[in-house]
Design a protein around this motif. Structure first.
Motif, PDB file in Angstrom:
ATOM      1  N   THR A  31       0.887  -1.301  -0.107  1.00  0.00           N
ATOM      2  CA  THR A  31       0.176  -0.150  -0.084  1.00  0.00           C
ATOM      3  C   THR A  31       0.795   1.409   0.051  1.00  0.00           C
ATOM      4  OG1 THR A  31      -0.319  -0.035   2.370  1.00  0.00           O
ATOM      5  CG2 THR A  31      -1.882  -1.028   1.329  1.00  0.00           C
ATOM      6  N   LYS A  32       0.301   2.407  -0.425  1.00  0.00           N
ATOM      7  CA  LYS A  32       0.814   3.556  -0.430  1.00  0.00           C
ATOM      8  C   LYS A  32       0.268   4.730   0.554  1.00  0.00           C
ATOM      9  CE  LYS A  32       2.376   3.156  -5.318  1.00  0.00           C
ATOM     10  NZ  LYS A  32       2.191   3.597  -6.630  1.00  0.00           N
ATOM     11  N   PRO A  33       0.990   5.801   0.685  1.00  0.00           N
ATOM     12  CA  PRO A  33       0.329   6.699   1.499  1.00  0.00           C
ATOM     13  C   PRO A  33      -0.993   7.250   1.099  1.00  0.00           C
ATOM     14  CG  PRO A  33       2.430   7.323   1.357  1.00  0.00           C
ATOM     15  CD  PRO A  33       2.331   6.062   0.368  1.00  0.00           C
ATOM     16  N   GLY A  34      -2.046   7.127   2.012  1.00  0.00           N
ATOM     17  CA  GLY A  34      -3.257   7.579   1.789  1.00  0.00           C
ATOM     18  C   GLY A  34      -4.299   6.610   1.191  1.00  0.00           C
ATOM     19  N   PHE A  35      -3.882   5.387   1.415  1.00  0.00           N
ATOM     20  CA  PHE A  35      -4.716   4.261   0.977  1.00  0.00           C
ATOM     21  C   PHE A  35      -5.602   4.151   1.961  1.00  0.00           C
ATOM     22  CE2 PHE A  35      -5.376  -0.321   1.743  1.00  0.00           C
ATOM     23  CZ  PHE A  35      -6.129  -0.619   0.627  1.00  0.00           C
ATOM     24  N   TRP A  36      -5.220   4.079   3.112  1.00  0.00           N
ATOM     25  CA  TRP A  36      -6.121   3.725   4.156  1.00  0.00           C
ATOM     26  C   TRP A  36      -7.299   4.631   4.426  1.00  0.00           C
ATOM     27  CZ3 TRP A  36      -6.184  -0.999   5.392  1.00  0.00           C
ATOM     28  CH2 TRP A  36      -5.045  -1.752   5.423  1.00  0.00           C
ATOM     29  N   SER A  37      -7.014   5.920   3.955  1.00  0.00           N
ATOM     30  CA  SER A  37      -8.138   7.149   3.992  1.00  0.00           C
ATOM     31  C   SER A  37      -9.167   6.860   2.859  1.00  0.00           C
ATOM     32  CB  SER A  37      -7.477   8.444   3.930  1.00  0.00           C
ATOM     33  OG  SER A  37      -6.598   8.681   5.034  1.00  0.00           O
ATOM     34  N   LEU A  38      -8.835   6.503   1.700  1.00  0.00           N
ATOM     35  CA  LEU A  38      -9.664   6.084   0.687  1.00  0.00           C
ATOM     36  C   LEU A  38     -10.481   5.015   1.097  1.00  0.00           C
ATOM     37  CD1 LEU A  38      -6.885   6.416  -2.189  1.00  0.00           C
ATOM     38  CD2 LEU A  38      -8.887   8.218  -1.811  1.00  0.00           C
ATOM     39  N   LEU A  39      -9.696   4.026   1.752  1.00  0.00           N
ATOM     40  CA  LEU A  39     -10.484   2.700   2.134  1.00  0.00           C
ATOM     41  C   LEU A  39     -11.592   2.901   2.969  1.00  0.00           C
ATOM     42  CD1 LEU A  39     -10.657  -0.274   2.058  1.00  0.00           C
ATOM     43  CD2 LEU A  39      -9.285  -0.160   4.222  1.00  0.00           C
ATOM     44  N   ASP A 144     -12.503   4.092  -6.012  1.00  0.00           N
ATOM     45  CA  ASP A 144     -11.764   2.862  -6.391  1.00  0.00           C
ATOM     46  C   ASP A 144     -10.775   3.027  -7.014  1.00  0.00           C
ATOM     47  OD1 ASP A 144     -13.824   1.070  -5.082  1.00  0.00           O
ATOM     48  OD2 ASP A 144     -14.892   0.951  -6.998  1.00  0.00           O
ATOM     49  N   LYS A 145     -10.704   3.738  -8.054  1.00  0.00           N
ATOM     50  CA  LYS A 145      -9.552   3.912  -8.968  1.00  0.00           C
ATOM     51  C   LYS A 145      -8.353   4.479  -8.350  1.00  0.00           C
ATOM     52  CE  LYS A 145      -7.813   4.861 -13.275  1.00  0.00           C
ATOM     53  NZ  LYS A 145      -7.943   4.067 -14.644  1.00  0.00           N
ATOM     54  N   LEU A 146      -8.597   5.613  -7.485  1.00  0.00           N
ATOM     55  CA  LEU A 146      -7.468   5.941  -6.600  1.00  0.00           C
ATOM     56  C   LEU A 146      -6.961   5.050  -5.946  1.00  0.00           C
ATOM     57  CD1 LEU A 146      -9.069   9.663  -5.792  1.00  0.00           C
ATOM     58  CD2 LEU A 146      -7.311   8.971  -7.556  1.00  0.00           C
ATOM     59  N   ALA A 147      -7.805   4.240  -5.165  1.00  0.00           N
ATOM     60  CA  ALA A 147      -7.433   3.400  -4.042  1.00  0.00           C
ATOM     61  C   ALA A 147      -6.710   2.142  -4.911  1.00  0.00           C
ATOM     62  CB  ALA A 147      -8.371   2.872  -3.413  1.00  0.00           C
ATOM     63  N   VAL A 148      -7.057   1.654  -5.872  1.00  0.00           N
ATOM     64  CA  VAL A 148      -6.202   0.629  -6.725  1.00  0.00           C
ATOM     65  C   VAL A 148      -4.763   1.021  -6.917  1.00  0.00           C
ATOM     66  CG1 VAL A 148      -5.969  -0.519  -8.951  1.00  0.00           C
ATOM     67  CG2 VAL A 148      -8.136  -0.649  -7.659  1.00  0.00           C
ATOM     68  N   LYS A 149      -4.871   2.453  -7.441  1.00  0.00           N
ATOM     69  CA  LYS A 149      -3.309   2.903  -7.848  1.00  0.00           C
ATOM     70  C   LYS A 149      -2.719   2.856  -6.717  1.00  0.00           C
ATOM     71  CE  LYS A 149      -4.651   5.797 -11.669  1.00  0.00           C
ATOM     72  NZ  LYS A 149      -4.606   7.418 -12.043  1.00  0.00           N
ATOM     73  N   ALA A 150      -3.404   2.895  -5.400  1.00  0.00           N
ATOM     74  CA  ALA A 150      -2.399   3.240  -4.052  1.00  0.00           C
ATOM     75  C   ALA A 150      -2.275   1.845  -3.395  1.00  0.00           C
ATOM     76  CB  ALA A 150      -3.097   3.983  -2.991  1.00  0.00           C
ATOM     77  N   SER A 151      -2.348   0.677  -4.146  1.00  0.00           N
ATOM     78  CA  SER A 151      -2.431  -0.602  -3.532  1.00  0.00           C
ATOM     79  C   SER A 151      -2.591  -1.859  -4.628  1.00  0.00           C
ATOM     80  CB  SER A 151      -3.565  -0.958  -2.464  1.00  0.00           C
ATOM     81  OG  SER A 151      -4.858  -0.997  -3.082  1.00  0.00           O
ATOM     82  N   ALA A 152      -2.450  -2.909  -4.227  1.00  0.00           N
ATOM     83  CA  ALA A 152      -2.605  -4.056  -5.227  1.00  0.00           C
ATOM     84  C   ALA A 152      -4.251  -4.354  -5.286  1.00  0.00           C
ATOM     85  CB  ALA A 152      -2.046  -5.419  -4.658  1.00  0.00           C
ATOM     86  N   PRO A 153      -4.814  -4.563  -6.325  1.00  0.00           N
ATOM     87  CA  PRO A 153      -6.220  -4.720  -6.627  1.00  0.00           C
ATOM     88  C   PRO A 153      -6.836  -5.626  -5.776  1.00  0.00           C
ATOM     89  CG  PRO A 153      -5.221  -4.582  -8.763  1.00  0.00           C
ATOM     90  CD  PRO A 153      -4.141  -4.506  -7.536  1.00  0.00           C
TER      91      PRO A 153
END
Length: 259
Positions: A31-39, A144-153
């Motif tokens: 995961t990248k920074p910001g992922f958990w907030s998007l989640l 979804d698009k932003l979160a996928v870019k910040a992690s593995a699908p």
């Protein structure tokens, strides 16, 4: 944990064995920074959307409310440029027009012989709930698009499903609803298995296609729902099938405009 989340957890453990031995470290690498907030934001919005979605189907025919999810690509013409920077050329306007015309065909008044009828949102409560659902999903698709870019699908889909499952369980417990019948649970297992497989494919598709491409293709399910409602639920769907088809054509026009 529901069956969808359970299957996704198993798939994630197989794909990323490090989740079993060192879960925290493995998640940090995936995961990248910001992922958990998007989640958390997307999970909360999805829970609200699902509540409205279920109410829509409870209050109106499936063949009437299901096609309205095809309004999501139309609404994404507004949300996508703001959230992901994806824009559509003017040809997308034709898709919007077709989609709106399709809405007018969903509930044609046979008695007055009207060719178009847009009073569906006044006469039926279900469509109003589905419009709210489509509006929320037009935001969720971009998240979804932003979160996928910040992690593995697969990781994103698993964590999102787990978050939604936990929130849904809390909602169910708070509502004091009785437990489900074993037969209903059997149907839920089959539906959940199909949903988990489809959701995983959707998250993968978001990594290689424009977001509206994925969502428009996904919305083909609305047309299948109208067809199935006539056979399985014995609903009247002649005119609604035409309306759903026109709406689908509009959604695809919006997609082609982005190509």
């Amino acid at each position: 944990m529901d069956d969808v989340t359970f299957l996704l957890v198993i798939a994630s453990a197989v794909a990323y064995p490090g989740l079993l031995s060192a879960p925290v470290e493995t998640l940090e690498t995936l995961t990248k920074p910001g992922f958990w907030s998007l989640l958390v934001l997307n999970g909360a919005l999805n829970v609200v959307a699902y509540v409205f979605f279920i109410r829509a189907f409870r209050l109106s025919d499936a063949s009437l409310v299901a096609p309205l999810v095809l309004l999501t690509p139309v609404l994404m013409l507004v949300t996508s440029p703001i959230m992901t920077g994806e824009t559509a050329p003017p040809m997308g306007i034709l898709g919007v027009i077709l989609t709106v015309l399709g809405v007018g065909l969903l509930d044609v008044n046979q008695d007055s012989k009207k060719k178009l009828n847009f009073s569906v949102f006044i006469r039926h409560a279900g469509p109003r709930y589905m419009i709210v659902t489509a509006s929320i999903w037009s935001i969720c698709a971009n998240l979804d698009k932003l979160a996928v870019k910040a992690s593995a699908p697969l990781i994103y889909m698993t964590t999102l499903s787990a978050f939604i499952a936990i929130c849904s369980l809390g909602y169910w417990l708070a509502s004091g609803r009785p437990g489900a019948h074993p037969r209903a649970l059997r149907h839920a297992l089959v539906a959940g298995s199909a949903l988990s497989f489809g959701a995983a494919l959707q998250m993968w598709a978001l990594t290689v296609l424009f977001t509206p491409y994925v969502i428009a293709i996904k919305r083909l399910s609305a047309l299948f729902t109208v067809l199935a409602s006539g056979r399985v639920l014995k609903e009247e769907n002649g005119g609604r099938l035409l309306g759903a088809g026109v709406m689908l054509a509009g959604a695809l026009m919006i997609v082609l405009a982005r190509g």
